[in-house]
Design a protein around this motif. Structure first.
Motif, short mmCIF file in Angstrom:
data_model
loop_
_atom_site.label_atom_id
_atom_site.label_comp_id
_atom_site.label_asym_id
_atom_site.label_seq_id
_atom_site.Cartn_x
_atom_site.Cartn_y
_atom_site.Cartn_z
N ALA A 1 -18.62 2.52 18.63
CA ALA A 1 -17.84 3.23 19.64
C ALA A 1 -16.57 3.79 19.01
CB ALA A 1 -17.49 2.30 20.79
N PRO A 2 -16.10 4.91 19.53
CA PRO A 2 -14.84 5.43 18.99
C PRO A 2 -13.71 4.44 19.24
CG PRO A 2 -15.68 6.83 20.79
CD PRO A 2 -16.64 5.71 20.59
N ALA A 3 -12.98 4.16 18.21
CA ALA A 3 -11.90 3.18 18.32
C ALA A 3 -10.65 3.83 18.90
CB ALA A 3 -11.59 2.61 16.93
N ASP A 4 -9.96 3.08 19.71
CA ASP A 4 -8.67 3.53 20.23
C ASP A 4 -7.62 2.98 19.27
OD1 ASP A 4 -6.46 4.34 21.56
OD2 ASP A 4 -6.95 3.34 23.46
N ARG A 5 -7.46 3.67 18.17
CA ARG A 5 -6.61 3.18 17.09
C ARG A 5 -5.14 3.17 17.47
NH1 ARG A 5 -8.36 6.73 12.39
NH2 ARG A 5 -6.97 5.43 11.19
N ALA A 6 -4.73 4.10 18.30
CA ALA A 6 -3.34 4.13 18.72
C ALA A 6 -3.00 2.88 19.53
CB ALA A 6 -3.04 5.39 19.52
N THR A 7 -3.91 2.48 20.41
CA THR A 7 -3.69 1.27 21.20
C THR A 7 -3.63 0.05 20.28
OG1 THR A 7 -4.79 2.22 23.11
CG2 THR A 7 -4.64 -0.17 23.05
N HIS A 8 -4.46 0.06 19.24
CA HIS A 8 -4.47 -1.05 18.28
C HIS A 8 -3.13 -1.14 17.55
CE1 HIS A 8 -6.33 -4.11 15.84
NE2 HIS A 8 -6.07 -3.44 14.74
N VAL A 9 -2.58 0.00 17.14
CA VAL A 9 -1.29 0.01 16.45
C VAL A 9 -0.20 -0.50 17.39
CG1 VAL A 9 0.48 1.50 15.42
CG2 VAL A 9 -1.91 1.83 14.81
N VAL A 10 -0.25 -0.08 18.65
CA VAL A 10 0.74 -0.55 19.63
C VAL A 10 0.62 -2.06 19.80
CG1 VAL A 10 1.39 -0.48 22.08
CG2 VAL A 10 0.93 1.65 20.84
N HIS A 11 -0.60 -2.57 19.91
CA HIS A 11 -0.82 -4.01 20.06
C HIS A 11 -0.27 -4.78 18.86
CE1 HIS A 11 -2.82 -7.69 21.32
NE2 HIS A 11 -3.38 -7.78 20.12
N LEU A 12 -0.58 -4.31 17.66
CA LEU A 12 -0.08 -4.96 16.45
C LEU A 12 1.44 -4.88 16.37
CD1 LEU A 12 -2.69 -3.76 13.79
CD2 LEU A 12 -2.46 -6.06 14.76
N SER A 13 2.00 -3.75 16.80
CA SER A 13 3.46 -3.59 16.76
C SER A 13 4.13 -4.57 17.70
CB SER A 13 3.84 -2.16 17.15
OG SER A 13 3.34 -1.24 16.20
N ARG A 14 3.53 -4.83 18.83
CA ARG A 14 4.10 -5.80 19.76
C ARG A 14 4.05 -7.22 19.17
NH1 ARG A 14 1.46 -2.96 25.02
NH2 ARG A 14 3.08 -1.37 25.22
#
Length: 152
Positions: free
Chosen positions: A107-120
Protein backbone atom coordinates in the motif's frame (compact mmCIF):
# COMPACT_ATOMS: atom_id res chain seq x y z
CA UNK A 1 7.50 13.78 -11.85
CA UNK A 2 10.56 15.73 -10.64
CA UNK A 3 8.52 17.36 -7.84
CA UNK A 4 7.33 13.93 -6.66
CA UNK A 5 10.90 12.67 -6.69
CA UNK A 6 11.98 15.80 -4.81
CA UNK A 7 9.39 15.25 -2.07
CA UNK A 8 10.38 11.58 -1.80
CA UNK A 9 14.01 12.56 -1.28
CA UNK A 10 12.99 15.20 1.25
CA UNK A 11 10.80 12.72 3.16
CA UNK A 12 13.69 10.24 3.20
CA UNK A 13 16.00 12.95 4.54
CA UNK A 14 13.43 14.04 7.14
CA UNK A 15 12.95 10.46 8.30
CA UNK A 16 16.70 9.97 8.60
CA UNK A 17 17.08 13.22 10.53
CA UNK A 18 14.35 12.36 13.02
CA UNK A 19 15.65 8.82 13.53
CA UNK A 20 19.11 10.27 14.19
CA UNK A 21 17.61 12.63 16.81
CA UNK A 22 15.88 9.71 18.52
CA UNK A 23 19.19 7.84 18.59
CA UNK A 24 20.90 10.92 20.05
CA UNK A 25 18.39 11.11 22.89
CA UNK A 26 18.98 7.48 23.72
CA UNK A 27 22.76 7.99 23.69
CA UNK A 28 22.44 11.09 25.87
CA UNK A 29 20.24 9.13 28.25
CA UNK A 30 22.96 6.54 28.73
CA UNK A 31 25.52 9.24 29.47
CA UNK A 32 23.16 10.93 31.93
CA UNK A 33 22.40 7.71 33.78
CA UNK A 34 26.10 7.06 34.18
CA UNK A 35 26.70 10.65 35.29
CA UNK A 36 23.90 10.52 37.86
CA UNK A 37 25.25 7.34 39.37
CA UNK A 38 28.58 8.97 40.32
CA UNK A 39 27.25 11.52 42.83
CA UNK A 40 24.75 8.99 44.14
CA UNK A 41 27.54 6.48 44.73
CA UNK A 42 29.55 9.16 46.55
CA UNK A 43 26.54 10.01 48.72
CA UNK A 44 25.92 6.36 49.57
CA UNK A 45 29.59 5.94 50.48
CA UNK A 46 30.04 9.17 52.44
CA UNK A 47 26.77 10.04 54.18
CA UNK A 48 25.52 6.98 56.10
CA UNK A 49 26.62 7.02 59.72
CA UNK A 50 27.75 10.64 59.53
CA UNK A 51 26.13 13.24 61.73
CA UNK A 52 25.30 16.19 59.50
CA UNK A 53 24.08 19.57 60.70
CA UNK A 54 20.31 19.95 60.22
CA UNK A 55 20.50 22.23 57.19
CA UNK A 56 23.12 20.06 55.51
CA UNK A 57 21.10 16.90 56.14
CA UNK A 58 18.00 18.46 54.58
CA UNK A 59 19.95 19.71 51.55
CA UNK A 60 21.64 16.32 51.08
CA UNK A 61 18.20 14.70 51.22
CA UNK A 62 16.75 17.14 48.69
CA UNK A 63 19.74 16.69 46.37
CA UNK A 64 19.60 12.91 46.61
CA UNK A 65 15.87 12.76 45.95
CA UNK A 66 16.38 15.10 43.00
CA UNK A 67 19.09 12.91 41.48
CA UNK A 68 16.92 9.83 41.87
CA UNK A 69 13.98 11.70 40.28
CA UNK A 70 16.19 12.78 37.37
CA UNK A 71 17.30 9.17 36.86
CA UNK A 72 13.69 8.06 36.80
CA UNK A 73 12.84 10.71 34.19
CA UNK A 74 15.73 9.52 32.02
CA UNK A 75 14.57 5.93 32.37
CA UNK A 76 11.13 7.03 31.18
CA UNK A 77 12.80 8.68 28.17
CA UNK A 78 14.37 5.39 27.07
CA UNK A 79 11.43 3.22 28.13
CA UNK A 80 9.79 1.81 25.00
CA UNK A 81 6.23 2.90 24.35
CA UNK A 82 4.43 -0.05 22.88
CA UNK A 83 0.98 1.46 22.41
CA UNK A 84 -0.37 3.28 19.39
CA UNK A 85 0.85 1.00 16.64
CA UNK A 86 1.02 3.41 13.70
CA UNK A 87 0.57 1.83 10.29
CA UNK A 88 3.92 1.09 8.70
CA UNK A 89 5.68 0.60 12.04
CA UNK A 90 7.13 -2.57 13.50
CA UNK A 91 4.49 -2.37 16.24
CA UNK A 92 1.74 -2.44 13.63
CA UNK A 93 3.42 -5.28 11.77
CA UNK A 94 3.68 -7.31 14.97
CA UNK A 95 -0.13 -7.43 14.96
CA UNK A 96 -0.37 -8.52 11.31
CA UNK A 97 -0.49 -11.87 9.63
CA UNK A 98 2.03 -12.45 6.85
CA UNK A 99 -0.60 -11.57 4.24
CA UNK A 100 -1.56 -8.37 6.08
CA UNK A 101 2.10 -7.40 6.28
CA UNK A 102 2.55 -7.89 2.55
CA UNK A 103 -0.60 -5.86 1.87
CA UNK A 104 0.64 -3.06 4.13
CA UNK A 105 4.02 -3.00 2.43
CA UNK A 106 2.37 -2.79 -1.01
CA UNK A 107 0.00 0.00 0.00
CA UNK A 108 1.17 3.55 -0.57
CA UNK A 109 2.84 4.72 2.60
CA UNK A 110 1.83 7.93 4.29
CA UNK A 111 5.41 8.93 4.86
CA UNK A 112 4.61 12.45 6.00
CA UNK A 113 2.45 11.08 8.83
CA UNK A 114 5.30 8.72 9.74
CA UNK A 115 7.78 11.62 9.95
CA UNK A 116 5.33 13.57 12.13
CA UNK A 117 4.88 10.53 14.41
CA UNK A 118 8.65 10.04 14.74
CA UNK A 119 9.13 13.77 15.35
CA UNK A 120 6.67 13.66 18.22
CA UNK A 121 8.58 10.75 19.74
CA UNK A 122 11.85 12.70 19.44
CA UNK A 123 10.27 15.82 20.95
CA UNK A 124 8.88 13.86 23.90
CA UNK A 125 12.30 12.33 24.52
CA UNK A 126 14.03 15.72 24.38
CA UNK A 127 11.48 17.21 26.79
CA UNK A 128 12.23 14.40 29.21
CA UNK A 129 15.98 14.99 28.91
CA UNK A 130 15.50 18.70 29.48
CA UNK A 131 13.40 18.01 32.58
CA UNK A 132 16.04 15.58 33.87
CA UNK A 133 18.71 18.22 33.28
CA UNK A 134 16.71 20.86 35.16
CA UNK A 135 16.11 18.50 38.10
CA UNK A 136 19.79 17.58 38.13
CA UNK A 137 20.89 21.22 38.15
CA UNK A 138 18.65 21.96 41.13
CA UNK A 139 19.86 18.82 42.90
CA UNK A 140 23.51 19.71 42.39
CA UNK A 141 22.87 23.20 43.74
CA UNK A 142 21.27 21.63 46.83
CA UNK A 143 24.23 19.25 47.25
CA UNK A 144 26.74 22.07 46.82
CA UNK A 145 24.84 24.15 49.39
CA UNK A 146 24.88 21.15 51.75
CA UNK A 147 28.63 20.87 51.35
CA UNK A 148 29.12 24.58 51.99
CA UNK A 149 26.83 24.58 55.02
CA UNK A 150 28.71 21.60 56.47
CA UNK A 151 32.04 23.38 56.03
CA UNK A 152 30.94 26.66 57.54
Amino acid sequence: MPKELDIDARLDAATGTVLAEISRTDAKSGVLLTSFSLPLAALVAAVPGKALPGTSAVLVGVGTVGLVAAMLVVLLVVRPRLGGAARGSFLYWSLCTADELLADLQAPADRATHVVHLSRIAKRKYRGLRLAGDITAASLVALAAALLSALI
